[in-house]
Design a protein around this motif. Structure first.
Motif, PDB file in Angstrom:
ATOM      1  N   ARG A 196       0.887  -1.030  -0.052  1.00 41.31           N
ATOM      2  CA  ARG A 196      -0.020  -0.226  -0.107  1.00 41.31           C
ATOM      3  C   ARG A 196       0.663   1.212  -0.067  1.00 41.31           C
ATOM      4  NH1 ARG A 196      -2.868  -3.232   3.733  1.00 41.31           N
ATOM      5  NH2 ARG A 196      -1.913  -1.938   5.457  1.00 41.31           N
ATOM      6  N   ALA A 197       1.989   1.173   0.715  1.00 38.76           N
ATOM      7  CA  ALA A 197       2.872   2.223   0.461  1.00 38.76           C
ATOM      8  C   ALA A 197       3.309   2.667  -0.782  1.00 38.76           C
ATOM      9  CB  ALA A 197       4.142   1.922   1.529  1.00 38.76           C
ATOM     10  N   LEU A 198       3.744   1.441  -1.606  1.00 40.72           N
ATOM     11  CA  LEU A 198       4.141   1.710  -2.932  1.00 40.72           C
ATOM     12  C   LEU A 198       3.127   2.325  -3.749  1.00 40.72           C
ATOM     13  CD1 LEU A 198       6.138   1.093  -5.275  1.00 40.72           C
ATOM     14  CD2 LEU A 198       5.283  -1.228  -5.436  1.00 40.72           C
ATOM     15  N   LEU A 199       2.012   1.952  -3.668  1.00 38.01           N
ATOM     16  CA  LEU A 199       0.747   2.417  -4.302  1.00 38.01           C
ATOM     17  C   LEU A 199       0.364   3.760  -4.081  1.00 38.01           C
ATOM     18  CD1 LEU A 199      -1.466   1.866  -6.269  1.00 38.01           C
ATOM     19  CD2 LEU A 199      -3.046   1.170  -4.422  1.00 38.01           C
ATOM     20  N   THR A 200       0.686   4.436  -2.824  1.00 39.04           N
ATOM     21  CA  THR A 200       0.604   5.503  -2.276  1.00 39.04           C
ATOM     22  C   THR A 200       1.508   6.302  -2.952  1.00 39.04           C
ATOM     23  OG1 THR A 200      -0.510   4.961  -0.348  1.00 39.04           O
ATOM     24  CG2 THR A 200       0.179   7.287  -0.403  1.00 39.04           C
ATOM     25  N   ALA A 201       2.741   5.959  -2.709  1.00 36.34           N
ATOM     26  CA  ALA A 201       3.804   6.825  -3.615  1.00 36.34           C
ATOM     27  C   ALA A 201       3.902   7.071  -4.871  1.00 36.34           C
ATOM     28  CB  ALA A 201       5.361   6.112  -3.260  1.00 36.34           C
ATOM     29  N   LEU A 202       3.323   5.992  -5.746  1.00 33.50           N
ATOM     30  CA  LEU A 202       2.965   5.940  -7.217  1.00 33.50           C
ATOM     31  C   LEU A 202       1.962   7.018  -7.625  1.00 33.50           C
ATOM     32  CD1 LEU A 202       3.842   2.431  -8.303  1.00 33.50           C
ATOM     33  CD2 LEU A 202       5.249   4.375  -8.751  1.00 33.50           C
ATOM     34  N   ALA A 203       0.693   6.880  -6.767  1.00 31.40           N
ATOM     35  CA  ALA A 203      -0.554   7.434  -6.930  1.00 31.40           C
ATOM     36  C   ALA A 203      -0.249   9.101  -6.587  1.00 31.40           C
ATOM     37  CB  ALA A 203      -1.542   6.900  -6.223  1.00 31.40           C
ATOM     38  N   LEU A 204       0.818   9.516  -5.670  1.00 23.21           N
ATOM     39  CA  LEU A 204       0.954  10.591  -5.482  1.00 23.21           C
ATOM     40  C   LEU A 204       1.495  11.551  -6.562  1.00 23.21           C
ATOM     41  CD1 LEU A 204       0.806  12.703  -3.267  1.00 23.21           C
ATOM     42  CD2 LEU A 204       3.169  11.872  -2.490  1.00 23.21           C
ATOM     43  N   GLU A 245      13.145   4.343 -17.369  1.00 20.75           N
ATOM     44  CA  GLU A 245      14.369   4.155 -17.159  1.00 20.75           C
ATOM     45  C   GLU A 245      14.540   5.124 -16.078  1.00 20.75           C
ATOM     46  OE1 GLU A 245      18.478   6.424 -19.039  1.00 20.75           O
ATOM     47  OE2 GLU A 245      16.658   6.378 -20.151  1.00 20.75           O
ATOM     48  N   GLY A 246      15.279   4.268 -14.874  1.00 20.72           N
ATOM     49  CA  GLY A 246      15.478   4.684 -13.695  1.00 20.72           C
ATOM     50  C   GLY A 246      14.277   4.693 -12.644  1.00 20.72           C
ATOM     51  N   GLY A 247      13.104   4.140 -12.897  1.00 18.26           N
ATOM     52  CA  GLY A 247      12.156   4.111 -11.923  1.00 18.26           C
ATOM     53  C   GLY A 247      10.812   3.317 -12.542  1.00 18.26           C
ATOM     54  N   TYR A 248       9.800   3.821 -12.040  1.00 20.93           N
ATOM     55  CA  TYR A 248       8.348   3.103 -12.299  1.00 20.93           C
ATOM     56  C   TYR A 248       7.317   4.180 -12.383  1.00 20.93           C
ATOM     57  CZ  TYR A 248      10.701  -1.256 -11.017  1.00 20.93           C
ATOM     58  OH  TYR A 248      11.611  -2.255 -11.038  1.00 20.93           O
ATOM     59  N   GLN A 249       6.264   3.924 -13.131  1.00 23.73           N
ATOM     60  CA  GLN A 249       5.478   5.078 -13.335  1.00 23.73           C
ATOM     61  C   GLN A 249       3.844   4.392 -13.328  1.00 23.73           C
ATOM     62  OE1 GLN A 249       5.304   6.277 -17.607  1.00 23.73           O
ATOM     63  NE2 GLN A 249       4.191   7.871 -17.108  1.00 23.73           N
ATOM     64  N   LEU A 250       2.932   5.016 -12.558  1.00 24.53           N
ATOM     65  CA  LEU A 250       1.458   4.701 -12.599  1.00 24.53           C
ATOM     66  C   LEU A 250       0.838   4.907 -13.745  1.00 24.53           C
ATOM     67  CD1 LEU A 250      -0.529   3.196 -10.762  1.00 24.53           C
ATOM     68  CD2 LEU A 250      -1.192   5.201  -9.618  1.00 24.53           C
ATOM     69  N   ALA A 251       0.388   4.401 -14.544  1.00 18.81           N
ATOM     70  CA  ALA A 251      -0.405   4.767 -15.823  1.00 18.81           C
ATOM     71  C   ALA A 251      -1.804   5.132 -15.460  1.00 18.81           C
ATOM     72  CB  ALA A 251      -0.595   3.457 -16.823  1.00 18.81           C
ATOM     73  N   ALA A 252      -1.887   6.412 -14.810  1.00 22.59           N
ATOM     74  CA  ALA A 252      -3.091   7.112 -14.530  1.00 22.59           C
ATOM     75  C   ALA A 252      -2.985   8.502 -14.838  1.00 22.59           C
ATOM     76  CB  ALA A 252      -3.161   6.952 -13.052  1.00 22.59           C
ATOM     77  N   ASP A 253      -4.020   9.347 -14.934  1.00 19.05           N
ATOM     78  CA  ASP A 253      -4.339  10.524 -14.785  1.00 19.05           C
ATOM     79  C   ASP A 253      -4.644  11.224 -13.474  1.00 19.05           C
ATOM     80  OD1 ASP A 253      -3.972  10.769 -17.748  1.00 19.05           O
ATOM     81  OD2 ASP A 253      -6.143  10.301 -18.000  1.00 19.05           O
ATOM     82  N   ARG A 254      -4.605  12.477 -13.267  1.00 16.21           N
ATOM     83  CA  ARG A 254      -4.619  13.144 -12.107  1.00 16.21           C
ATOM     84  C   ARG A 254      -6.088  12.971 -11.539  1.00 16.21           C
ATOM     85  NH1 ARG A 254      -0.953  17.236 -10.030  1.00 16.21           N
ATOM     86  NH2 ARG A 254      -2.611  18.340  -9.255  1.00 16.21           N
ATOM     87  N   GLU A 255      -6.946  12.950 -12.398  1.00 13.68           N
ATOM     88  CA  GLU A 255      -8.480  12.662 -12.239  1.00 13.68           C
ATOM     89  C   GLU A 255      -8.852  11.524 -11.674  1.00 13.68           C
ATOM     90  OE1 GLU A 255     -12.068  14.323 -11.539  1.00 13.68           O
ATOM     91  OE2 GLU A 255     -10.348  15.326 -11.993  1.00 13.68           O
ATOM     92  N   ASP A 256      -7.653  10.386 -11.802  1.00 14.19           N
ATOM     93  CA  ASP A 256      -7.938   8.939 -11.478  1.00 14.19           C
ATOM     94  C   ASP A 256      -7.644   8.768  -9.917  1.00 14.19           C
ATOM     95  OD1 ASP A 256      -8.789   8.293 -14.041  1.00 14.19           O
ATOM     96  OD2 ASP A 256      -6.486   7.932 -14.656  1.00 14.19           O
TER      97      ASP A 256
END
Length: 509
Positions: free
Chosen positions: A27-35, A83-94
């Motif tokens: 859940r901490a990982l999901l929070t850090a990405l969704a932020l 490259e160098g990390g990870y990305q949550l495939a989402a828009d701000r409105e999500d």
């Protein structure tokens, strides 16, 4: 897929079906990405946030395994490798955090109380607990969003008063004020609600209780907004307005920011502990409400200044200033209802320049007769030297030192007699001034102690601080400093680039 981080982190399918995200670190990982939706988050930052600065032996491999678990829960396409990390495939409105921000901003901007109330209700309904609750150390980021939430709650209650729902708003206001007794804007709303509910004697008693509480806890008097409200309670307008009890408008930058009333200037000036109000050159009473709208917030020094040079040590800025007009207005509103306002944000966000521009804009019409004083704490290495740095900045030392070491500063204090904080408080005790306390984070404890002492012992002092974390002083109002929107950031880059290299254009790169 939608994501919720206002409370325990959740992932929700578009049809409303929740996704199981088990485990605190997941859940901490999901929070850090969704932020940071749609942005690549560096591996090092994710490791630091998920493991709270104590990474496992092979941190990249541990993070990769955690990402694999998250992909199994939300789908492989939802979490992209970059490259160098990870990305949550989402828009701000999500993400509920940013939907809340959009709704709260729209509510604050509308002039219709009913529409404002509805949008505030929708925004606040998204909160299920503390912001970023699953990050081991949410820190300043969580505090930023809690400050926005507090503003939204004030706005919703102000809209309720504007709609004539004072009686219905009173229970919530009473509970909030009991939990936050030093929050003057909330106390003002409760007093207004009592007045509008036809209970003026209770409103007066509530004001007196707030006044005594502030005196006992902080050694200070109520701020200008509360004193103006007290004057209204003692002298209710009979024919001056169409309605006997004008309610605050929710769009006026917070629940206590009222339309300008002629009696507000005189109320502040008539208080026994205040300096007499000085007439303004254009004939209007002064000082004006510090939260008044500012229309000129561009480059420093552009155009003639119709006001006399103010006291203080603010120096003219030599570069352009763009894109922060709304921030300057909101900071003025914060200073109208709180004696300590902290601009909160990461390094490089522009907090220092914004504090200077906001102070100058709201001092131009006499906000602080004894000046605006900039205290730079970045060069201070020893917390014991914070008060001395403030003494030097305010010109309160008898001897000026050039290139003095910390030992020389302390030796000067010993010769002059008395602790630096005592001499500073004595210097400021009878003045009405604003102190810009800049870069507090690396001496946060000493800066907080200085602010609390000055506010308690000097009723006419206000402080506008910049920091990466809150000072934690009673009555502190936090104001997050957001990054510049892309078009404005590009305009700033174009200005700076052209100054460094003639012919530079952002369109060419």
């Amino acid at each position: 897929m939608r994501y919720a981080i206002l409370g325990t982190a959740q992932a929700i399918h578009d049809d409303g079906t929740p996704v199981g995200v088990g485990g605190a670190r997941l859940r901490a990982l999901l929070t850090a990405l969704a932020l940071r939706p749609g942005r690549v988050v560096p591996t090092a930052l994710l490791v630091a946030e998920v493991w709270d600065g104590v990474p496992p032996a092979d941190a990249p491999a541990a993070l990769q395994a955690l990402v694999a678990r998250l992909r199994r829960a939300v789908g492989h396409a939802a979490v992209r490798s970059a490259e160098g990390g990870y990305q949550l495939a989402a828009d701000r409105e999500d993400v509920d955090l940013y939907r809340f921000e959009r709704l709260a901003r729209a509510a604050a901007e509308t002039r219709d109380p009913a529409e404002a109330a509805a949008r505030y209700e929708e925004a606040l309904a998204l909160w299920r607990g503390p912001a970023l609750a699953d990050l081991p150390d949410p820190g300043a980021e969580s505090a930023r969003w809690e400050a926005v939430r507090t503003d939204a709650r004030r706005g919703r209650l102000a809209a309720a008063l504007a709609l004539g729902q004072a009686e219905q708003a009173l229970p919530e206001l009473t509970a909030l004020c009991a939990r936050q007794p030093l929050d003057e804007p909330l106390q003002a709303l409760r007093i207004r609600a009592l007045r509008d509910a036809g209970r003026p004697s209770e409103a007066l008693a509530a004001y007196d209780a707030v006044r005594r509480d502030l005196a006992a806890r902080l050694g200070t008097d109520p701020g200008p907004a509360l004193r103006a409200l007290h004057t209204e309670l003692l002298n209710p307008p009979a024919a001056a307005a169409p309605h006997p009890h004008p309610a605050p408008h929710p769009a006026d930058a917070g629940p206590v920011a009222q339309p300008a009333r002629p009696e507000q200037g005189s109320a502040a000036g008539s208080h026994p502990d205040e300096h007499p109000a000085q007439p303004h050159p254009d004939g209007h009473p002064a000082p004006p409400r510090p939260g008044a709208t500012v229309h000129a917030a561009g480059s420093a020094g552009s155009g003639p200044n119709p006001y006399p040079a103010p006291a203080g040590n603010l120096r003219a800025r030599l570069t352009t200033f763009v894109g922060r007009e709304d921030d300057i207005r909101v900071i003025g509103d914060d200073l109208a209802r709180a004696r300590l306002v902290t601009l909160l944000g990461p390094g490089g966000a522009g907090k220092t320049r914004l504090s200077q521009e906001a102070a100058e804009a709201h001092d131009a019409r006499g906000g602080w007769p004894d000046g605006v004083w900039f205290v730079e704490l970045a060069p201070v290495d020893d917390p014991e030297d914070v008060a001395e740095a403030a003494l030097a900045a305010l010109g309160a030392r008898e001897t000026k030192l050039r290139g003095a070491a910390a030992e020389e500063l302390r030796a000067l204090a010993d010769r002059a007699g008395g602790a630096p904080i005592d001499r500073l408080a004595e210097h400021c005790a009878r003045q009405r001034l604003l102190i810009l306390l800049d870069n507090c984070e690396h001496v946060i404890g000493a800066a907080a102690e200085l602010a609390e002492e000055l506010l308690a012992r000097c009723p006419g002092v206000q402080i506008l601080a910049t920091s990466r974390e809150p000072l934690g002083v009673p009555g502190e109002s936090l104001r997050p400093v957001e990054p510049l929107p892309d078009p404005v950031a590009l305009r700033l880059l174009a200005d700076r680039g052209a100054a460094a290299r003639p012919g530079f254009r952002t369109e060419d790169d």
